[in-house]
Design a protein around this motif. Structure first.
Motif, mmCIF file in Angstrom:
data_model
loop_
_atom_site.group_PDB
_atom_site.id
_atom_site.type_symbol
_atom_site.label_atom_id
_atom_site.label_comp_id
_atom_site.label_asym_id
_atom_site.label_seq_id
_atom_site.Cartn_x
_atom_site.Cartn_y
_atom_site.Cartn_z
ATOM 1 N N UNK A 26 -12.383 -8.723 3.824
ATOM 2 C CA UNK A 26 -12.431 -9.648 2.689
ATOM 3 C C UNK A 26 -13.260 -9.077 1.547
ATOM 4 N N UNK A 27 -14.376 -8.425 1.870
ATOM 5 C CA UNK A 27 -15.218 -7.834 0.825
ATOM 6 C C UNK A 27 -14.467 -6.722 0.104
ATOM 7 N N UNK A 28 -13.751 -5.897 0.855
ATOM 8 C CA UNK A 28 -12.981 -4.807 0.238
ATOM 9 C C UNK A 28 -11.815 -5.372 -0.563
ATOM 10 N N UNK A 29 -11.173 -6.416 -0.051
ATOM 11 C CA UNK A 29 -10.065 -7.041 -0.767
ATOM 12 C C UNK A 29 -10.537 -7.597 -2.105
ATOM 13 N N UNK A 30 -11.680 -8.254 -2.110
ATOM 14 C CA UNK A 30 -12.216 -8.807 -3.347
ATOM 15 C C UNK A 30 -12.546 -7.705 -4.343
ATOM 16 N N UNK A 31 -13.041 -6.576 -3.832
ATOM 17 C CA UNK A 31 -13.420 -5.449 -4.678
ATOM 18 C C UNK A 31 -12.204 -4.763 -5.288
ATOM 19 N N UNK A 32 -11.136 -4.605 -4.523
ATOM 20 C CA UNK A 32 -9.974 -3.824 -4.954
ATOM 21 C C UNK A 32 -8.846 -4.658 -5.548
ATOM 22 N N UNK A 33 -8.931 -5.987 -5.410
ATOM 23 C CA UNK A 33 -7.858 -6.826 -5.914
ATOM 24 C C UNK A 33 -6.633 -6.844 -5.024
ATOM 25 N N UNK A 34 -6.789 -6.438 -3.769
ATOM 26 C CA UNK A 34 -5.703 -6.490 -2.792
ATOM 27 C C UNK A 34 -5.888 -7.723 -1.911
ATOM 28 N N UNK A 35 -4.907 -8.014 -1.078
ATOM 29 C CA UNK A 35 -5.043 -9.119 -0.136
ATOM 30 C C UNK A 35 -5.821 -8.650 1.089
ATOM 31 N N UNK A 36 -6.451 -9.601 1.764
ATOM 32 C CA UNK A 36 -7.181 -9.270 2.991
ATOM 33 C C UNK A 36 -6.245 -8.682 4.036
ATOM 34 N N UNK A 37 -5.027 -9.196 4.097
ATOM 35 C CA UNK A 37 -4.037 -8.701 5.059
ATOM 36 C C UNK A 37 -3.708 -7.236 4.794
ATOM 37 N N UNK A 38 -3.569 -6.870 3.515
ATOM 38 C CA UNK A 38 -3.274 -5.480 3.159
ATOM 39 C C UNK A 38 -4.421 -4.560 3.565
ATOM 40 N N UNK A 39 -5.647 -4.986 3.290
ATOM 41 C CA UNK A 39 -6.805 -4.165 3.658
ATOM 42 C C UNK A 39 -6.903 -4.023 5.174
ATOM 43 N N UNK A 40 -6.631 -5.119 5.897
ATOM 44 C CA UNK A 40 -6.647 -5.052 7.358
ATOM 45 C C UNK A 40 -5.621 -4.059 7.877
ATOM 46 N N UNK A 41 -4.436 -4.027 7.254
ATOM 47 C CA UNK A 41 -3.410 -3.068 7.653
ATOM 48 C C UNK A 41 -3.842 -1.633 7.402
ATOM 49 N N UNK A 42 -4.526 -1.410 6.262
ATOM 50 C CA UNK A 42 -5.041 -0.074 5.953
ATOM 51 C C UNK A 42 -6.082 0.342 6.985
ATOM 52 N N UNK A 43 -6.959 -0.595 7.358
ATOM 53 C CA UNK A 43 -8.009 -0.270 8.341
ATOM 54 C C UNK A 43 -7.394 0.091 9.687
ATOM 55 N N UNK A 44 -6.420 -0.698 10.124
ATOM 56 C CA UNK A 44 -5.786 -0.410 11.424
ATOM 57 C C UNK A 44 -5.075 0.935 11.409
ATOM 58 N N UNK A 45 -4.434 1.249 10.288
ATOM 59 C CA UNK A 45 -3.721 2.526 10.203
ATOM 60 C C UNK A 45 -4.696 3.695 10.232
ATOM 61 N N UNK A 46 -5.802 3.577 9.482
ATOM 62 C CA UNK A 46 -6.777 4.671 9.446
ATOM 63 C C UNK A 46 -7.518 4.813 10.765
#
Length: 316
Positions: free
Chosen positions: A109-129
């Motif tokens: 959520x903190x990264x999503x707020x910072x980047x203007x992306x959705x929390x779901x998108x950031x979660x997907x990026x984290x799982x992939x990395x």
């Protein structure tokens, strides 16, 4: 300006010359650029810097940022989301990947707020990395607080802290365990009753990146029965009478904190009265955001209620 170093920019294509030219032609006063003090790298304001050079300036107004290089990059992304030339979706995704890789403790959520992306998108990026690997036990939320991802772990820490310091204020216990004051209160009451400090729903249950428990399955959600118009009116009258009684109390009327509390409560009363009209006119695309904010507000009021109940039951 000769002391400044190029930005570690989230813009994959670099600066936009046309945007810098438009700034140079503008007579509007620009806000100060942001500079990383220890490296003199520009965090935010490369377009303003280029425009200033086109104008032939030798100096420019700047503010300094103190922190690590990773924190400076996060601030660069946050600043470019707030104002100026917008970052592209590709820029924001790339920035999120870099932040996830370098700041594993930051919540989705903190990264999503910072980047203007959705929390779901950031979660997907984290799982992939992370290749689907287990998440960390603690995450840094949007408010800067570290919270355990396991609800059970936070309750166990609170139980250990209460055992070691049974007479410590609940606020200290909550801070030491990384849980809310309400959770610390609940843990203490469960210990007093000889129960497991971890509630059944949290045993083995992970937490979301912002520290809240993962949502229960749909069939486990319990909804309150609908309130009849007569019951609603009775509750409203009761609430109004109690507020008027509080308003007459000198201990609240003649202190700044008391008046602030009265303002909070009267705002809630007004919101309750206008609730049906406001809810009906919330746009569908904002419903989820408003719902999340409402939950956060209710959590705050529940925490306040539990703390006051605990204080009322405490012997003088």
């Amino acid at each position: 300006m000769d002391q400044l170093q190029p930005a570690d920019s989230p813009r994959l294509a670099g600066e936009d010359e046309r945007h810098a030219r438009r700034l140079a032609e503008s007579e509007t006063e620009w806000p100060p650029i942001l500079v990383h003090r220890s490296t003199m790298h520009v965090i935010d304001g490369m377009h303003r810097l280029r425009a200033a050079k086109e104008k032939g300036w030798h100096s420019i107004k700047a503010e300094f940022f103190d922190g690590t290089a990773e924190a400076a990059f996060v601030e660069a992304v946050r600043a470019n989301i707030r104002h100026g030339l917008p970052l592209s979706l590709e820029d924001r995704r790339s920035a999120a990947e870099r932040i996830v890789a370098s700041r594993q403790d930051m919540s989705d959520r903190a990264i999503a707020e910072c980047t203007g992306l959705s929390t779901k998108t950031v979660g997907g990026i984290r799982r992939r990395l992370n290749g689907g690997s287990a998440r960390q036990e603690v995450r840094l939320g949007r408010d800067g607080r570290r919270r355990p991802l396991s609800a059970a772990e936070g309750r166990r820490r609170a139980a250990e802290a209460l055992t070691a310091r049974p007479h410590a204020p609940l606020r200290q216990i909550a801070k030491a365990a990384g849980v809310s004051v309400g959770t610390a209160h609940d843990v203490r009451e469960r210990i007093r009753r000889g129960e497991d400090p971890v509630v059944p729903r949290d045993r083995g249950q992970p937490r979301q990146p912002d520290g809240r428990p993962e949502p229960e399955p749909a069939q486990a959600v319990v909804r309150e029965p609908p309130v009849t118009p007569g019951e609603r009116e009775r509750k409203t009258r009761n609430m109004r009478a109690r507020l008027q009684s509080l308003r007459r109390d000198p201990s609240l009327r003649f202190s700044e904190s008391g008046r602030e509390l009265l303002r909070w409560l009267f705002l809630q009363y007004q919101a309750k009265a206008k609730y049906p009209l406001v809810v009906e006119n919330i746009p569908p695309h904002l419903a989820a955001t408003v719902a999340e904010l409402a939950i956060q507000c209710s959590d705050m009021w529940r925490s306040l209620a539990r703390e006051l109940e605990d204080r009322a039951g405490r012997p003088d």
